[in-house]
Design a protein around this motif. Structure first.
Motif, PDB file in Angstrom:
ATOM      1  N   THR A   1       0.914  -1.516  -0.199  1.00  0.00           N
ATOM      2  CA  THR A   1       0.293   0.040  -0.346  1.00  0.00           C
ATOM      3  C   THR A   1       1.031   1.496  -0.013  1.00  0.00           C
ATOM      4  N   SER A   2       2.129   1.264   1.201  1.00  0.00           N
ATOM      5  CA  SER A   2       2.537   2.524   1.215  1.00  0.00           C
ATOM      6  C   SER A   2       3.562   2.576  -0.346  1.00  0.00           C
TER       7      SER A   2
ATOM      8  N   ASN B   1       0.815   4.548   7.230  1.00  0.00           N
ATOM      9  CA  ASN B   1       0.023   3.011   7.146  1.00  0.00           C
ATOM     10  C   ASN B   1       0.341   3.096   8.426  1.00  0.00           C
TER      11      ASN B   1
END
Length: 464
Positions: A78-79, A121
């Motif tokens: 995701t990052s 995150n």
């Protein structure tokens, strides 16, 4: 994996507790009790990994199961899905002996995105898991603030306050922070310089009762998670150089523009893990406390200078204590004594035998303003490659100090369009990326405050 303080005043804690503590409660910095050692076989297995998969392998060594493997993989993917380049941190060849590691392909066009997209995150994950409130407090010399804000804006359970020195960041850096209108974001424009902002942050974190009552968490590179995330791109760059078949790729030098010692400490950590790093070239500007330390063994702030590389306009480097810990043989008592002496006397001097150890690993060069602009113009003219002023300091230091028979990778820490004021002086025509150009049309949100703890604390109490 256990984490301890450079000053020896906290018991061993786990990774998540280390992230949440940020600055150690005894005023020191958090470090791992031991640094994982990598074999040549392990490095060979990692060479073909994607950036995200490489990050997963390295992070796993330090997180040691505290975050389930599948969850950690998701956090990492995701990052780095927010980066504009598929390689995340690609390497550009300028010459056989000089290559540039581009670290500016994240959402705010700065190397801080590499760590802060992950840390944002990670904080969100911890908040959900613990059902806790997280109040992030940070200081910026320009890039950290925008990257940190971008990492957590709009996220439930998180508020973020960023201090920046009033009038001492580039216009684009200011706009990237202050045009964010999310209600969980507060920008404080502080009268003073970055060292004043950093001092306020460290003193507020040192007030343990205040820190615990208001759930303060660190986003600056005093947080070890920042260092860990930055370590990955040294490995990635080494592998990209090695696969080119360059003769000298068995050892790669890195030239690192740095003011707070965090980025180059990540390279030092990679070297201590076993990555075949040659020299770590410390590139700074006219605020050259770190250059003087490497060359003379004296760590002492001097007159503050505003330069074309404002993110390095720093006198007191917050990550220096981490290196001092290893230089002093991991003796927390020695480090504590040196830092207390520094607080009282404003100076640290190391003996000749320790200076020899420093110079075996580091070389250093302070790039003056005119040299910085000249380096931008020369590289653009010769190689059709445009650098920002911080990258230019790294390249100029490499040209001055690097062994031309070896490969040196200079870290490119920001997109050149973030520092148009400097480019216009050369002059070089450039175009803002659409994401940056749009900032000039947005309203700004910031509060100007005096450079005192009480003024900042009052704003925090209203915000929290």
């Amino acid at each position: 994996m256990e984490y301890i303080s450079t000053r020896g005043g906290i018991g061993a804690i786990g990774f998540i507790d280390a992230v949440l503590m940020g600055l150690a409660d005894d005023g020191g910095l958090i470090v791992p009790r031991h640094i994982p050692q990598l074999s040549q076989d392990m490095l060979a297995k990692w060479q073909k990994l994607s950036y995200a998969d490489l990050a997963l392998e390295i992070f796993s060594l330090y997180i040691d199961g505290e975050i389930p493997h599948a969850e950690l993989r998701k956090l990492i993917q995701t990052s780095y899905s927010t980066f504009r380049h598929p390689e995340v941190t690609p390497v550009r060849r300028i010459r056989d002996d000089l290559q540039i590691l581009e670290l500016f392909h994240g959402p705010t066009f700065a190397f801080k995105d590499v760590a802060l997209q992950f840390l944002g995150n990670l904080y969100s994950y911890i908040s959900r898991q613990n059902h806790s409130i997280i109040h992030i407090l940070g200081a910026t010399s320009g890039d950290t603030g925008a990257s940190a804000i971008e990492g957590v804006r709009g996220k439930d359970g998180i508020r973020i306050c960023i201090l920046h020195p009033h009038g001492k960041v580039s216009k684009v850096q200011e706009l990237q922070m202050t045009t964010v209108g999310d209600p969980n974001v507060l920008n404080l424009s502080v009268d003073g310089n970055f060292d004043d902002c950093q001092r306020i942050i460290k003193e507020l974190f040192a007030d343990v009762a205040f820190k615990q009552e208001y759930h303060l968490r660190a986003i600056n590179s005093i947080n070890f998670a920042r260092i860990l995330a930055q370590t990955v791109y040294y490995f990635y760059a080494y592998f990209r150089v090695a696969e080119q078949g360059v003769q000298a790729a068995s050892v790669v030098n890195f030239s690192v523009p740095t003011g707070n010692f965090g980025d180059i400490f990540a390279g030092y950590l990679a070297k201590k893990m076993g990555l075949p790093v040659g020299k770590l070239i410390l590139a700074t500007n006219e605020n050259n406390i770190l250059e003087r330390f490497v060359n003379e063994g004296v760590y002492e702030p001097s007159e503050f200078h505003m330069t074309y590389s404002p993110s390095m306009d720093i006198q007191v480097a917050s990550n220096f204590e981490r290196y001092l810990y290893y230089l002093c043989g991991e003796n927390a008592g020695t480090v504590s004594g040196l830092m207390n002496a520094f607080k009282q006397e404003g100076k640290i001097t190391i003996p000749a035998d320790l200076l020899t150890q420093v110079q075996q690993i580091f070389a250093a060069y302070g790039v003056e303003n005119d040299e910085c602009l000249a380096a931008i113009g020369e590289v653009y003219s010769k190689y059709d490659y445009l650098m920002d002023p911080h990258t230019a300091c790294g390249v100029a230091a490499a040209e001055k100090l690097a062994n031309k028979a070896e490969v040196t990778v200079a870290l490119s820490t920001a997109h050149p369009a973030k520092f148009g004021e400097a480019l216009e002086l050369i002059p070089i025509e450039f175009t803002h990326p659409p994401e940056i150009a749009a900032l000039f049309e947005k309203p700004q949100h910031q509060t100007r405050v005096s450079g005192s703890n009480n003024a900042v604390k009052a704003e925090l109490l209203r915000f929290f």
